[in-house]
Design an enzyme around this catalytic site. Structure first.
Site, PDB file in Angstrom:
ATOM      1  CE  LYS A  81      26.646  36.766  45.170  1.00  0.00           C
ATOM      2  NZ  LYS A  81      27.872  36.458  45.933  1.00  0.00           N
ATOM      3  CD  GLU A 134      26.787  37.588  53.473  1.00  0.00           C
ATOM      4  OE1 GLU A 134      26.139  36.973  54.339  1.00  0.00           O
ATOM      5  OE2 GLU A 134      27.248  37.033  52.450  1.00  0.00           O
ATOM      6  CB  SER A 142      28.266  36.108  38.016  1.00  0.00           C
ATOM      7  OG  SER A 142      28.617  37.477  37.941  1.00  0.00           O
TER       8      SER A 142
HETATM    9  C1  LIG Z   1      26.128  39.240  39.717  1.00  0.00           C
HETATM   10  C2  LIG Z   1      27.202  39.067  40.738  1.00  0.00           C
HETATM   11  N1  LIG Z   1      28.386  38.572  40.371  1.00  0.00           N
HETATM   12  C3  LIG Z   1      29.391  38.422  41.250  1.00  0.00           C
HETATM   13  C4  LIG Z   1      29.259  38.790  42.572  1.00  0.00           C
HETATM   14  C5  LIG Z   1      30.446  38.655  43.480  1.00  0.00           C
HETATM   15  O1  LIG Z   1      30.362  37.604  44.384  1.00  0.00           O
HETATM   16  P1  LIG Z   1      31.220  36.280  44.198  1.00  0.00           P
HETATM   17  O2  LIG Z   1      32.635  36.698  44.005  1.00  0.00           O
HETATM   18  O3  LIG Z   1      30.993  35.539  45.451  1.00  0.00           O
HETATM   19  O4  LIG Z   1      30.701  35.565  43.025  1.00  0.00           O
HETATM   20  C6  LIG Z   1      28.030  39.293  43.008  1.00  0.00           C
HETATM   21  C7  LIG Z   1      27.847  39.673  44.434  1.00  0.00           C
HETATM   22  O5  LIG Z   1      26.933  40.284  44.846  1.00  0.00           O
HETATM   23  C8  LIG Z   1      26.979  39.441  42.061  1.00  0.00           C
HETATM   24  O6  LIG Z   1      25.796  39.941  42.432  1.00  0.00           O
END
Ligand SMILES: Cc1ncc(COP(=O)(O)O)c(C=O)c1O
Lengths: 409, 271
Positions: A96, A118, A385
């Site tokens: 993020k 948000e 992620s």
């Molecule tokens: C570690 C992590 N991965 C994935 C996501 C999902 O979001 P996005 O699909 O936009 O990557 C989030 C959302 O809070 C997150 O914190």
């Protein structure tokens, strides 16, 4: 690296991605969206902006994030070679921050003093609060009341960073309602306030701008993998909430026909129960939060509540570019249950000493199955992620890891 | 596509109110709050108390333009089992009982889910005058512009203090019935002052050819109605009516509506 901005068969500049995207917003927001679009069009080719952002990535976030091969984990995935793109090692613990730093720089450029955002899991809220602290901006974070309870530690982090956290009590009291409330704040305070949107959903320019800011994940990973193995992966895997980490890693590979792209949505308690968040798998096209895309909705067009054990995937919408890639057949979307994700979370922890976020564990679970399908000659790239620190209470309860007597004494 | 080809019942009604009185009183109530029958009785009472045009709100799960009062009411309607067909039922009963034209105010996704053509058919069949679409801008409205033309329905788009001249042109060209002039940057809900931005915006809209500009957001007293009608063609009241219905039922709603309507009788100086 192919990193041109030109529109190709699959890479679209926005506002439309095939039949999806656009701007379904109240008129009072249009001027702000126009201003943001213009600022981003300018910034993305402005060497001064790009240099500032690159410096923050390197010296603040810790980019480039490493690429880690995970052989012991891969032994459970049909012996395919598996590489993790380590967004979990970024400052603040997830992908993020990549997006937020760009939008915070942009906020300064348009001369605004306050940011709002948000958040679902709290990761985007923490990243925004972090950037606000760094840039000296006022910061208000909207978070569904249910999420403030299941991600209490992230609420404390945001407050420590100086942000005001508003628990949203409307509607289903989760991410979608936090977005509604942030939009209402923005409509009211647009003269002083920039809305730092956290994913590739929402009205134009957010899907394109957040994609542009997250594509560094795939650009780096593609180069790292080529250097390490001399070839491109057979498959790229990512979890999909709104879709930003997935688009971030997919974009670099869109025009590589040999690379299959897989997005893993949250199946919650199962896609045949009402408790899931498989928007592409089970939804229909519609409009939510300013864009046309797939959507979990009833026959009257009322948004349905989603469910996932991971707050970050618990969203009944999805970014319009994913809707386009799904219809075009360029990316494949599957769903992973709470149980499968939690198993994968434990497996990666035990085999590699890496505790992933529950969101990212959906991509890991998906890759385990995919590896078995593709066999030992395959190379799979997974976007890790985020890290699992925020999820320890959930994991502790799921696996019964917390010694109740000790906790009470 | 500009207003004027077919005679819009909403436009005609607002023009008449401007001839007979200081201008039009446009009142909003959501369908299904506190229950379907009372919401229908409420809209009828509102017209009988002097509202020139009725805006019938369609409860929606994600009402980004609405403040707490309307959010609470529409959420209660949804929790009470509101379905889309109830909106057409209500429309039919209200239009059978009163002369005031009735517009449905709806976020866009329910219309999309129902099918734009089919929605337009059913609005016509139920006697409705058209739609107000708070989250549909003319840029995204091609399908609705076509359907409203073939069905002879009014379509009300929003204009905001931040709208550029080009966008005001688009709002005026696309709207039929009236242009919804957003008084202030914000969401629905009563306010002590209706922003002076409204006066400026109405003047700009007139320069761009608007014949019917009605001002809404934050209007809650007869004095505000009178003040607005000094420069605009209509004053729109929502939250104050919803709050009256919520707090004191149909009697209180009627009292508040009568009082607001009295604001239309005050002839502004110099007119
Ligand atoms: C570690 C992590 N991965 C994935 C996501 C999902 O979001 P996005 O699909 O936009 O990557 C989030 C959302 O809070 C997150 O914190």
């Amino acid at each position: 690296m192919s990193t041109t901005d030109a529109s190709t068969r699959y890479s679209q500049p926005g506002p439309y991605f095939g039949a999806y995207g656009g701007r379904y917003v109240p008129e009072p927001l249009v001027a702000a969206l126009d201003e943001l679009s213009a600022a981003w069009e300018h910034a993305k080719t402005d060497p001064v902006f790009q240099t500032e952002l690159a410096d923050l990535h390197r010296n603040y976030t810790g980019r480039p994030s490493p690429l880690t091969e995970v052989a012991r984990f891969a032994a459970h995935a049909g012996e395919a070679r598996i590489f993790l793109k380590r967004e979990d090692l970024n400052h603040t613990g997830s992908h993020k921050i990549n997006n937020v730093l760009g939008q915070a720089l942009l906020t300064r450029r348009v001369g605004k003093r306050r940011v709002i955002a948000e958040t679902g899991a709290g990761q985007h809220g923490v990243a925004t609060a972090t950037a606000a602290a760094l840039f000296g901006l006022d910061c208000t974070i909207y978070m569904g009341e249910i999420d403030t309870e299941r991600q209490a530690l992230n609420v404390a982090r945001m407050r420590l960073l100086g942000a005001e956290v508003v628990a949203v009590k409307a509607g289903s009291r989760t991410l979608k309602d936090a977005i509604n409330e942030a939009m209402r704040d923005w409509v009211t305070n647009v003269a002083t306030t920039n809305y730092v949107f956290g994913t590739v959903a929402g009205p134009h320019p957010f899907p394109a701008m957040v994609r542009d800011l997250q594509r560094i994940i795939g650009d780096e990973a593609r180069a790292q993998l080529l250097e390490r193995t001399g070839s491109l992966p057979d498959a790229v895997c990512a979890c999909v909430g709104g879709g930003s980490n997935a688009i971030g890693i997919f974009t670099a590979f869109l025009d590589d026909p040999g690379v299959a792209l897989y997005g893993f949505e949250a199946a919650g308690e199962g896609v045949d129960t009402p408790r899931h968040a498989a928007t592409i798998g089970k939804g229909r096209p519609g409009v939510l939060h300013g864009a046309r895309s797939y959507l979990l909705q009833d026959e009257d067009g009322q948004t349905q509540e989603s469910h996932s054990i991971s707050a970050g995937l618990d969203y009944p919408g999805v970014g319009p570019e994913h809707a386009f890639l799904a219809d075009a057949g360029r990316a494949t979307y599957r769903a992973v249950t709470d149980a499968a994700a939690m198993e994968a979370l434990r497996l990666l922890s035990r085999t590699e000493g890496i505790i992933p976020a529950i969101e990212s564990a959906h991509a890991l679970a998906g890759a385990l199955e995919l590896g078995r399908e593709l066999g030992p000659s395959a190379t799979i790239l997974i976007n890790l992620s985020g890290r699992g620190d925020k999820d320890m209470v959930t994991a502790g309860e799921w696996f019964d890891l917390i010694d109740r007597d000790a906790a009470q004494s | 596509m500009t207003a004027g080809t077919a005679v819009s019942p909403v436009e005609a009604r607002i023009r008449a109110a401007n001839t007979e009185r200081a201008g039009a009183f446009v009142g909003y109530l959501p369908v299904g709050f506190p229950d379907l029958a009372t919401s229908i009785a409420g809209a009828i009472a509102l017209a009988e108390a002097g509202a020139d045009v009725i805006e019938l709100g369609l409860p929606y799960s994600d009402p980004v333009m609405d403040g707490p009062v309307i959010q609470r009411a529409t959420q209660a309607a949804l929790a009470g089992g509101f379905r889309l067909r109830h909106a057409f039922e209500a429309l039919r009963e209200i239009t059978a009982a009163v002369d005031a034209p009735v517009l449905l105010m709806t976020y866009w996704n329910p219309v999309l889910a129902y099918g734009v053509e089919r929605f337009a058919d059913d609005v016509v069949a139920a006697g409705g005058a058209g739609l107000i679409t708070p989250d549909l801008i003319p840029d995204e409205a091609a399908e609705w512009l076509a359907a409203s033309d073939t069905h002879g329905l009014d379509r009300v788009f929003l204009a905001a203090p931040t709208s550029s001249d080009t966008r005001l042109d688009a709002a005026v060209a696309a709207s039929r019935g009236f242009v919804y002039t957003v008084s202030t940057m914000g969401i629905t809900g009563a306010r002590a002052d209706v922003d002076s931005a409204a006066r400026t915006l109405v003047a700009r809209l007139r320069e761009h050819g608007a014949t019917n500009a009605c001002v809404g957001l934050g209007v809650s007293t007869a004095a505000q109605v009178a003040e607005i009608l000094g420069y605009a063609d209509g004053a729109i009241v929502g939250s104050a009516l919803v709050a009256a219905l919520a707090d004191g039922g149909l009697d209180r709603l009627t009292d508040v509506a009568r009082d607001l309507a009295s604001g239309t009788a005050v002839l502004p100086a110099g007119r």
